[in-house]
Design an enzyme around this catalytic site. Sequence first.
Site, PDB file in Angstrom:
ATOM      1  N   ASN A  87     -27.025  10.495   7.251  1.00  0.00           N
ATOM      2  CA  ASN A  87     -27.898  11.449   6.637  1.00  0.00           C
ATOM      3  C   ASN A  87     -29.392  10.909   7.205  1.00  0.00           C
ATOM      4  O   ASN A  87     -30.250  11.330   6.356  1.00  0.00           O
ATOM      5  CB  ASN A  87     -27.825  11.032   5.177  1.00  0.00           C
ATOM      6  CG  ASN A  87     -27.717   9.603   4.877  1.00  0.00           C
ATOM      7  OD1 ASN A  87     -28.234   8.890   5.377  1.00  0.00           O
ATOM      8  ND2 ASN A  87     -27.480   9.448   3.348  1.00  0.00           N
ATOM      9  N   ARG A 142     -36.609   2.546   0.247  1.00  0.00           N
ATOM     10  CA  ARG A 142     -36.243   1.874  -1.014  1.00  0.00           C
ATOM     11  C   ARG A 142     -37.031   1.497  -2.032  1.00  0.00           C
ATOM     12  O   ARG A 142     -38.278   1.430  -1.652  1.00  0.00           O
ATOM     13  CB  ARG A 142     -35.215   0.587  -0.792  1.00  0.00           C
ATOM     14  CG  ARG A 142     -33.739   0.966  -0.168  1.00  0.00           C
ATOM     15  CD  ARG A 142     -32.876   1.334  -0.985  1.00  0.00           C
ATOM     16  NE  ARG A 142     -31.706   1.731  -0.246  1.00  0.00           N
ATOM     17  CZ  ARG A 142     -31.353   2.904  -0.052  1.00  0.00           C
ATOM     18  NH1 ARG A 142     -31.994   4.038   0.270  1.00  0.00           N
ATOM     19  NH2 ARG A 142     -29.985   2.836   0.497  1.00  0.00           N
ATOM     20  N   GLN A 190     -31.746   2.501 -10.191  1.00  0.00           N
ATOM     21  CA  GLN A 190     -31.491   3.942 -10.229  1.00  0.00           C
ATOM     22  C   GLN A 190     -30.448   4.299 -10.994  1.00  0.00           C
ATOM     23  O   GLN A 190     -29.155   3.407 -11.072  1.00  0.00           O
ATOM     24  CB  GLN A 190     -31.227   4.396  -8.827  1.00  0.00           C
ATOM     25  CG  GLN A 190     -32.603   4.503  -7.883  1.00  0.00           C
ATOM     26  CD  GLN A 190     -32.350   4.984  -6.909  1.00  0.00           C
ATOM     27  OE1 GLN A 190     -33.335   5.351  -5.833  1.00  0.00           O
ATOM     28  NE2 GLN A 190     -31.051   5.484  -6.239  1.00  0.00           N
ATOM     29  N   HIS A 219     -33.201  10.392  -6.347  1.00  0.00           N
ATOM     30  CA  HIS A 219     -32.495  10.138  -4.869  1.00  0.00           C
ATOM     31  C   HIS A 219     -31.692  11.268  -4.271  1.00  0.00           C
ATOM     32  O   HIS A 219     -30.536  10.899  -4.447  1.00  0.00           O
ATOM     33  CB  HIS A 219     -31.983   8.845  -4.925  1.00  0.00           C
ATOM     34  CG  HIS A 219     -31.723   8.170  -3.874  1.00  0.00           C
ATOM     35  ND1 HIS A 219     -31.469   6.613  -3.532  1.00  0.00           N
ATOM     36  CD2 HIS A 219     -31.813   8.423  -2.452  1.00  0.00           C
ATOM     37  CE1 HIS A 219     -31.289   6.439  -2.465  1.00  0.00           C
ATOM     38  NE2 HIS A 219     -31.603   7.440  -1.715  1.00  0.00           N
TER      39      HIS A 219
HETATM   40  P1  NDP Z   1     -31.908   2.121  11.233  1.00  0.00           P
HETATM   41  O1  NDP Z   1     -30.969   0.834  11.109  1.00  0.00           O
HETATM   42  O2  NDP Z   1     -31.470   3.213  12.178  1.00  0.00           O
HETATM   43  O3  NDP Z   1     -33.465   1.720  11.272  1.00  0.00           O
HETATM   44  C1  NDP Z   1     -34.031   0.658  10.566  1.00  0.00           C
HETATM   45  C2  NDP Z   1     -35.107   0.100  11.360  1.00  0.00           C
HETATM   46  O4  NDP Z   1     -35.925  -0.754  10.520  1.00  0.00           O
HETATM   47  C3  NDP Z   1     -34.681  -0.718  12.334  1.00  0.00           C
HETATM   48  O5  NDP Z   1     -35.328  -0.027  13.746  1.00  0.00           O
HETATM   49  C4  NDP Z   1     -35.101  -2.137  11.909  1.00  0.00           C
HETATM   50  O6  NDP Z   1     -35.533  -2.803  13.015  1.00  0.00           O
HETATM   51  C5  NDP Z   1     -36.418  -1.736  11.225  1.00  0.00           C
HETATM   52  N1  NDP Z   1     -36.831  -2.816  10.369  1.00  0.00           N
HETATM   53  C6  NDP Z   1     -36.057  -3.912   9.596  1.00  0.00           C
HETATM   54  N2  NDP Z   1     -36.680  -4.526   9.163  1.00  0.00           N
HETATM   55  C7  NDP Z   1     -38.016  -4.361   9.489  1.00  0.00           C
HETATM   56  C8  NDP Z   1     -39.211  -4.848   9.321  1.00  0.00           C
HETATM   57  N3  NDP Z   1     -39.539  -5.937   8.460  1.00  0.00           N
HETATM   58  N4  NDP Z   1     -40.343  -4.441   9.624  1.00  0.00           N
HETATM   59  C9  NDP Z   1     -40.245  -2.996  10.522  1.00  0.00           C
HETATM   60  N5  NDP Z   1     -39.041  -2.470  10.912  1.00  0.00           N
HETATM   61  C10 NDP Z   1     -38.049  -3.106  10.264  1.00  0.00           C
HETATM   62  O7  NDP Z   1     -31.692   2.804   9.848  1.00  0.00           O
HETATM   63  P2  NDP Z   1     -32.036   4.131   9.342  1.00  0.00           P
HETATM   64  O8  NDP Z   1     -33.126   4.660   9.759  1.00  0.00           O
HETATM   65  O9  NDP Z   1     -30.898   5.190   9.333  1.00  0.00           O
HETATM   66  O10 NDP Z   1     -32.364   4.187   7.670  1.00  0.00           O
HETATM   67  C11 NDP Z   1     -33.329   3.249   7.355  1.00  0.00           C
HETATM   68  C12 NDP Z   1     -33.565   2.840   5.797  1.00  0.00           C
HETATM   69  O11 NDP Z   1     -33.750   4.281   5.089  1.00  0.00           O
HETATM   70  C13 NDP Z   1     -31.897   2.496   5.326  1.00  0.00           C
HETATM   71  O12 NDP Z   1     -31.847   0.996   5.275  1.00  0.00           O
HETATM   72  C14 NDP Z   1     -32.264   2.876   3.750  1.00  0.00           C
HETATM   73  O13 NDP Z   1     -32.530   1.967   3.096  1.00  0.00           O
HETATM   74  C15 NDP Z   1     -33.029   4.221   3.888  1.00  0.00           C
HETATM   75  N6  NDP Z   1     -32.160   5.385   3.716  1.00  0.00           N
HETATM   76  C16 NDP Z   1     -32.495   6.184   2.596  1.00  0.00           C
HETATM   77  C17 NDP Z   1     -31.886   7.342   2.347  1.00  0.00           C
HETATM   78  C18 NDP Z   1     -32.199   8.288   1.312  1.00  0.00           C
HETATM   79  O14 NDP Z   1     -31.306   9.061   0.743  1.00  0.00           O
HETATM   80  N7  NDP Z   1     -33.524   8.281   0.863  1.00  0.00           N
HETATM   81  C19 NDP Z   1     -30.632   7.962   3.024  1.00  0.00           C
HETATM   82  C20 NDP Z   1     -30.581   6.748   4.234  1.00  0.00           C
HETATM   83  C21 NDP Z   1     -31.209   5.698   4.390  1.00  0.00           C
HETATM   84  P3  NDP Z   1     -34.636  -3.298  14.536  1.00  0.00           P
HETATM   85  O15 NDP Z   1     -33.451  -2.687  14.083  1.00  0.00           O
HETATM   86  O16 NDP Z   1     -35.485  -2.904  15.487  1.00  0.00           O
HETATM   87  O17 NDP Z   1     -34.561  -4.911  14.041  1.00  0.00           O
END
Ligand code: NDP
Length: 385
Positions: free
Chosen positions: A147, A285, A314, A333
């Site tokens: 998603n 989140r 939630q 959500h």
């Molecule tokens: P990804 O794993 O593709 O991307 C997450 C990114 O966050 C990675 O690039 C990671 O860095 C980076 N990251 C982690 N910690 C930090 C930090 N402290 N500062 C900066 N960057 C950081 O996940 P998605 O993009 O698919 O999803 C992200 C989040 O979105 C999910 O974890 C979830 O909480 C939320 N989400 C919400 C949804 C909704 O319905 N509202 C649905 C799907 C997701 P690196 O990998 O480079 O270490």
Amino acid sequence: MAKILCVLYDDPVDGYPATYARDDLPVISRYPDGQTLPTPAGIDFTPGHLLGSVTGELGLRSYLESAGHTLVVTSDKEGPDSVFERELVDADVVISQPFWPAYLTPERIAKARNLKLAVTAGIGSDHVDLAAAIDAGITVAEVTYCNSISVAEHVVMMILGLVRNYIPSYQIVVDGGWNIADAVSRSYDLEGMQVGTVAAGRIGLAVLRRLAPFDVRLHYTDRHRLPADVEEELGLTFHASTQEMVPHLDVVTINAPLHPETEGLFGDKLLGTMKRGAYLINTARGKIADRDAIVRALESGQLAGYAGDVWYPQPAPADHPWRSMPHHGMTPHISGSSLSAQARYAAGTREILESWFSGTPIRDEYLIVDGGKLAGTGAHSYSTR
Ligand code: NDP
């Protein structure tokens, strides 16, 4: 044979739908980075139907029961007398969605003596205490990418909605009014604004790509830097930290997972360093933002708007201050649970279960915790301390 406990959100208040607004879904075979969509051996549902609610059962019942397993589906997840808490005691597998999270706390994990697999039908496994799952030898998996684009679309919608003052303008129409000045006195163009994402993973990068045609200046911070050709293509400015980035921005979108590094990140201190009148969009989140600090920033005018679809807890209680604070564009959500996304995460959940029961490896990109440590996507994007 296994017992699978599946926690899903309630059916629509008017009952499970008999018809749908559209007859089909577009066919998508690969995600933007080339990853294939879920590849279960079969599915027993109609893509485009409501699968994420209790009656939808993620389309899993006939598959599981024909293999001799037991499936328990409930939306009742809070408190010691809930169906979830009662059934958890001898469940082998728990399936939950971030939209209606069955919080797997250390106490619940301790009670769940048979639990071996926790599947997130969606993305974001922070409702599972990952450190406790590691200690208990539980595998945690989610349906990576299912998603991400759904959320990116929601983010773009919310940015435009806030900046252009869409929701109050719509309300004027519904209320029978026509005061143009009321509508436009908080309405701006996005063009030329400085827009940045906290994290440029699957969602964050998709947001950047979708915003580039709006002629904005794009910024990002992340733990790992994007390839130079992507930075160049999108004209991205990289910042070493969130703290360093946000004072430059008119619009901030949060797309990082919730883990100890990001919890409470947007509190009074960081919000106080932002430009007066900045917009903040959080579909990552709820706990990444400090609840009361957000309310204060909107009331003082430090933030011009806040939108998102993620809350804590939630479902959000009726008196949650984000329901009534000024200049917000909150939704429940929902961003990652469009009917389009549901078809993908129901198929992905089935794929994970098929791998689990046949003893073949779960795709690395779906793994968060495995073999007593962060694994796969979890090892890349999460921390436990
Ligand atoms: P990804 O794993 O593709 O991307 C997450 C990114 O966050 C990675 O690039 C990671 O860095 C980076 N990251 C982690 N910690 C930090 C930090 N402290 N500062 C900066 N960057 C950081 O996940 P998605 O993009 O698919 O999803 C992200 C989040 O979105 C999910 O974890 C979830 O909480 C939320 N989400 C919400 C949804 C909704 O319905 N509202 C649905 C799907 C997701 P690196 O990998 O480079 O270490």
